[in-house]
Scaffold this motif. Structure first.
Motif, PDB file in Angstrom:
ATOM      1  N   ILE A 343       0.857  -1.369  -0.059  1.00  0.00           N
ATOM      2  CA  ILE A 343       0.064  -0.032   0.036  1.00  0.00           C
ATOM      3  C   ILE A 343       0.930   1.097  -0.037  1.00  0.00           C
ATOM      4  O   ILE A 343       1.747   1.437   0.817  1.00  0.00           O
ATOM      5  N   ARG A 344       0.371   2.214  -0.988  1.00  0.00           N
ATOM      6  CA  ARG A 344       1.422   3.321  -1.103  1.00  0.00           C
ATOM      7  C   ARG A 344       0.221   4.609  -1.051  1.00  0.00           C
ATOM      8  O   ARG A 344       0.043   5.070  -1.688  1.00  0.00           O
ATOM      9  N   PRO A 345       0.096   4.957   0.425  1.00  0.00           N
ATOM     10  CA  PRO A 345      -0.903   6.046   0.459  1.00  0.00           C
ATOM     11  C   PRO A 345      -0.711   7.428  -0.050  1.00  0.00           C
ATOM     12  O   PRO A 345       0.579   7.599   0.027  1.00  0.00           O
ATOM     13  N   GLU A 346      -1.573   7.955  -0.338  1.00  0.00           N
ATOM     14  CA  GLU A 346      -1.425   9.293  -0.891  1.00  0.00           C
ATOM     15  C   GLU A 346      -2.666  10.263  -0.703  1.00  0.00           C
ATOM     16  O   GLU A 346      -3.592   9.698  -0.688  1.00  0.00           O
ATOM     17  N   GLU A 347      -2.679  11.699  -0.764  1.00  0.00           N
ATOM     18  CA  GLU A 347      -3.952  12.276  -0.531  1.00  0.00           C
ATOM     19  C   GLU A 347      -4.803  12.336  -2.032  1.00  0.00           C
ATOM     20  O   GLU A 347      -4.141  12.651  -2.887  1.00  0.00           O
ATOM     21  N   VAL A 348      -5.840  11.805  -1.682  1.00  0.00           N
ATOM     22  CA  VAL A 348      -6.810  11.745  -2.943  1.00  0.00           C
ATOM     23  C   VAL A 348      -8.189  12.448  -2.510  1.00  0.00           C
ATOM     24  O   VAL A 348      -8.499  12.602  -1.421  1.00  0.00           O
ATOM     25  N   GLN A 349      -9.099  12.779  -3.410  1.00  0.00           N
ATOM     26  CA  GLN A 349     -10.374  13.237  -3.257  1.00  0.00           C
ATOM     27  C   GLN A 349     -11.304  12.309  -3.376  1.00  0.00           C
ATOM     28  O   GLN A 349     -11.370  11.567  -4.468  1.00  0.00           O
ATOM     29  N   GLU A 467      -7.189  -4.737   4.410  1.00  0.00           N
ATOM     30  CA  GLU A 467      -6.545  -4.770   5.639  1.00  0.00           C
ATOM     31  C   GLU A 467      -4.948  -4.008   5.456  1.00  0.00           C
ATOM     32  O   GLU A 467      -4.453  -3.680   6.433  1.00  0.00           O
ATOM     33  N   GLY A 468      -4.661  -3.882   4.061  1.00  0.00           N
ATOM     34  CA  GLY A 468      -3.423  -3.172   3.837  1.00  0.00           C
ATOM     35  C   GLY A 468      -3.608  -1.471   4.409  1.00  0.00           C
ATOM     36  O   GLY A 468      -2.520  -0.790   4.554  1.00  0.00           O
ATOM     37  N   HIS A 469      -4.537  -1.131   4.283  1.00  0.00           N
ATOM     38  CA  HIS A 469      -5.313   0.172   4.763  1.00  0.00           C
ATOM     39  C   HIS A 469      -5.622   0.370   6.380  1.00  0.00           C
ATOM     40  O   HIS A 469      -6.494   1.316   6.741  1.00  0.00           O
ATOM     41  N   HIS A 470      -5.407  -0.945   6.788  1.00  0.00           N
ATOM     42  CA  HIS A 470      -5.739  -1.000   8.319  1.00  0.00           C
ATOM     43  C   HIS A 470      -7.282  -0.952   8.432  1.00  0.00           C
ATOM     44  O   HIS A 470      -7.788  -0.456   9.546  1.00  0.00           O
ATOM     45  N   GLY A 471      -7.921  -1.540   7.425  1.00  0.00           N
ATOM     46  CA  GLY A 471      -9.395  -1.658   7.827  1.00  0.00           C
ATOM     47  C   GLY A 471     -10.099  -3.019   7.614  1.00  0.00           C
ATOM     48  O   GLY A 471      -9.240  -4.090   7.750  1.00  0.00           O
ATOM     49  N   HIS A 472     -11.189  -3.090   6.932  1.00  0.00           N
ATOM     50  CA  HIS A 472     -11.719  -4.561   6.610  1.00  0.00           C
ATOM     51  C   HIS A 472     -12.866  -4.341   5.653  1.00  0.00           C
ATOM     52  O   HIS A 472     -12.973  -3.215   5.300  1.00  0.00           O
ATOM     53  N   VAL A 473     -13.521  -5.542   5.358  1.00  0.00           N
ATOM     54  CA  VAL A 473     -14.499  -5.561   4.270  1.00  0.00           C
ATOM     55  C   VAL A 473     -15.870  -6.114   5.248  1.00  0.00           C
ATOM     56  O   VAL A 473     -15.700  -7.169   5.918  1.00  0.00           O
ATOM     57  N   ARG A 474     -16.616  -5.374   4.837  1.00  0.00           N
ATOM     58  CA  ARG A 474     -18.019  -5.825   5.548  1.00  0.00           C
ATOM     59  C   ARG A 474     -19.066  -6.298   4.773  1.00  0.00           C
ATOM     60  O   ARG A 474     -19.115  -5.782   3.406  1.00  0.00           O
ATOM     61  N   LEU A 475     -19.847  -7.240   5.002  1.00  0.00           N
ATOM     62  CA  LEU A 475     -20.860  -7.783   3.991  1.00  0.00           C
ATOM     63  C   LEU A 475     -22.237  -7.527   4.690  1.00  0.00           C
ATOM     64  O   LEU A 475     -22.583  -7.861   5.950  1.00  0.00           O
ATOM     65  N   VAL A 486     -19.028  -3.457   1.699  1.00  0.00           N
ATOM     66  CA  VAL A 486     -18.396  -2.298   2.250  1.00  0.00           C
ATOM     67  C   VAL A 486     -17.204  -2.268   2.537  1.00  0.00           C
ATOM     68  O   VAL A 486     -16.503  -3.224   3.329  1.00  0.00           O
ATOM     69  N   LEU A 487     -16.063  -1.508   1.922  1.00  0.00           N
ATOM     70  CA  LEU A 487     -14.855  -1.488   1.920  1.00  0.00           C
ATOM     71  C   LEU A 487     -14.476  -0.464   3.056  1.00  0.00           C
ATOM     72  O   LEU A 487     -14.634   0.816   2.714  1.00  0.00           O
ATOM     73  N   VAL A 488     -14.123  -0.749   4.283  1.00  0.00           N
ATOM     74  CA  VAL A 488     -14.091   0.234   5.539  1.00  0.00           C
ATOM     75  C   VAL A 488     -12.392   0.583   5.337  1.00  0.00           C
ATOM     76  O   VAL A 488     -11.768  -0.335   5.629  1.00  0.00           O
ATOM     77  N   VAL A 489     -12.430   1.965   5.540  1.00  0.00           N
ATOM     78  CA  VAL A 489     -10.792   2.283   5.899  1.00  0.00           C
ATOM     79  C   VAL A 489     -10.761   3.267   7.093  1.00  0.00           C
ATOM     80  O   VAL A 489     -11.667   4.206   7.219  1.00  0.00           O
ATOM     81  N   GLU A 490     -10.138   2.826   8.174  1.00  0.00           N
ATOM     82  CA  GLU A 490     -10.065   3.590   9.283  1.00  0.00           C
ATOM     83  C   GLU A 490      -9.318   5.125   9.256  1.00  0.00           C
ATOM     84  O   GLU A 490      -8.458   5.285   8.743  1.00  0.00           O
ATOM     85  N   GLU A 491     -10.479   6.024   9.411  1.00  0.00           N
ATOM     86  CA  GLU A 491     -10.095   7.630   9.011  1.00  0.00           C
ATOM     87  C   GLU A 491      -8.718   7.972   9.962  1.00  0.00           C
ATOM     88  O   GLU A 491      -7.872   8.690   9.350  1.00  0.00           O
TER      89      GLU A 491
END
Length: 499
Positions: A343-349, A467-475, A486-491
């Motif tokens: 994962i290579r995070p960067e600021e996106v809209q 999980e690479g974004h420290h989140g999870h997938v919810r059904l 639902v793709l969840v990313v911890e803000e």
């Protein structure tokens, strides 16, 4: 037939022993950490105890010198005072003769065992004409018997000194009417005092030796207990194999050695996960590639000379090879998910990212696509990976719906999290399949008869990206029927509010 070489009796055994001797016997044995610690401890303790014993002896000898100096000063002072103020008891007048002065003074003194009080009467340059009296407890003292030493002391120009280890001080008696010169001499023999200091020194050495022996035993036990985790680490490292990485080191306490054990256990955890991922990759690849390889081999073996049959066989083989290629690419992607640069995070809209995903997914199939909601804010995440996950979820929705069915895409923020979702109107997922569908090569039973024919890696890839974004997938269930992923990313870890 070749005849083996002959050997004389007794030679064979010797040769065998010489050839089977391991080369490691000739290598110098390394000292263990326990022995090195004990040797350093003994060295430091030896130097410290030796320094203490030597310093104590030096202090005791210095005290002996100070005591002798005080004693000499006291005796000479008493004589000088008697010389100034004393009177002859027979006449009641000041002493007229030096010999009489010395005799009366010495008769009233009591010397220490190692002290000599001597009165000398004579002329300079010659042996003393008379030794008035020696008031040492041993009447015939060492200095008393040594006329040469008395001559040197008598003729010495200074009032104190040392002669052959004997400390002395003298007071010259004033001459009257040209009478003979006289002197009062006090001498001290410090041998016994020095021997006492040496005795104390020897006692300290014996005590130090006993202390070293006790330190050796205690240090051996303590070093063994302290280094026990290190030995366990070495033993565990020697017993580790690719097949068994379950060995762990028990951690006790909060010191550096306990931290070493914790670090080693954490390393074993990482190794176990890495080997498990490697085995899973190999098992999954072998399991999934076996079927298309069998199909390709079977069609090639049965292919005849008919051009139409050949064309159909080539089409089937090409299709299976494409499926194998997709499986390999998906497996490589999942293996790459274990790397820190996955994962290579960067600021996106988020609004722009959601719109791009919607545009790209519309080409996946003839469905009624809807952009339901859009989160208008900025977030820090890997836009390419999120797009890949969302396209995979959309592809999954296409495979399990019929043409003209509704598929909705959207993004939102809720409770400090960023959520991107895809909802379809297909058959949905049974509750017992809700967990297994995210595992590799697993598909829900309710969807196996639908249009999809993937290898079952798509949702595993989505889960790895989440999980690479420290989140999870919810059904979730879709209102009116269907499934919502639902793709969840911890803000708090990956995003912030736009300024």
């Amino acid at each position: 037939m070749t005849t083996p070489p002959r050997t004389t009796p007794g030679t064979t055994a010797t040769t065998a022993r010489a050839t089977t001797t391991p080369t490691t016997d000739r290598l110098p044995r390394r000292l263990t950490a326990r022995v090195r610690i004990l040797l350093w401890l003994l060295l430091v303790m030896s130097v410290a105890l030796g320094a203490v014993a030597a310093t104590t002896r030096s202090i005791l000898l210095r005290d002996v010198d100070h005591r002798v100096d005080r004693l000499l000063a006291q005796e000479t002072g008493e004589f000088a005072n008697f010389q100034r103020r004393g009177k002859d008891p027979d006449t009641g007048r000041p002493f007229a003769e030096p010999a009489r002065l010395l005799r009366v003074f010495l008769e009233r003194q009591y010397a220490d065992p190692d002290e000599e009080l001597i009165g000398l009467v004579g002329a300079p340059g010659t042996d003393p004409a008379q030794i008035v009296q020696n008031r040492q407890l041993r009447v015939d003292g060492p200095l008393f018997r040594d006329a040469a030493a008395l001559r040197r002391i008598f003729d010495a120009p200074h009032a104190a000194g040392s002669d052959d280890g004997v400390r002395w001080a003298k007071v010259t008696v004033a001459r009257r009417d040209g009478g003979p010169e006289a002197a009062f001499v006090v001498a001290f023999h410090p041998e016994r005092e020095r021997e006492r200091a040496d005795d104390v020194f020897r006692v300290l050495l014996v005590i130090s030796a006993v202390a070293l022996l006790m330190t050796t035993g205690i240090g051996w036990v303590v070093a063994g207990r302290i280094l026990l985790p290190v030995r366990l680490v070495r033993t565990a490292a020697a017993e580790l194999t690719e097949q068994d990485l379950t060995r762990r080191i028990p951690v006790h306490g909060r010191d550096d050695v306990a931290a070493l054990a914790e670090t080693f256990n954490a390393m074993l955890d990482r190794l176990e996960r890495a080997f498990a991922a490697q085995r899973t990759f190999v098992d999954d690849a072998g399991h999934e590639l076996r079927t298309p390889i069998t199909i390709v081999r079977g069609h090639l073996e049965l292919m005849g000379d008919d051009p139409a049959e050949r064309e159909e066989t080539v089409r089937l083989v090409t299709d299976e090879l494409d499926r194998m290629s997709r499986i390999v690419e998906d497996l490589l992607l999942l293996a790459k998910a274990e790397r820190p640069d996955f994962i290579r995070p960067e600021e996106v809209q988020l609004a722009e990212l959601t719109a791009d995903v919607f545009v790209k997914t519309r080409a996946l199939g003839d469905r009624r696509w809807e952009l339901a909601e859009v989160a208008d804010r900025r977030a820090r995440l890997d836009g390419q990976r999120i797009t890949q996950a969302m396209v995979q979820l959309a592809q999954n929705a296409v495979q399990h719906t019929v043409p003209g069915a509704s598929i909705r895409i959207g993004s939102r923020t809720a409770g400090g999290r960023v959520e991107l979702w895809v909802a379809d109107s297909g058959p949905g997922v049974r509750p017992e399949d809700a967990e297994v569908i995210f595992e590799r090569f697993r598909r829900g039973a309710a969807r196996r008869g639908s249009l999809g024919s993937g290898a079952g890696l798509g949702l595993s890839i989505v889960k790895a990206i989440a999980e690479g974004h420290h989140g999870h997938v919810r059904l979730e269930d879709t209102e009116g029927g269907g499934a919502t992923f639902v793709l969840v990313v911890e803000e708090e870890r990956t995003s912030w509010n736009a300024s």
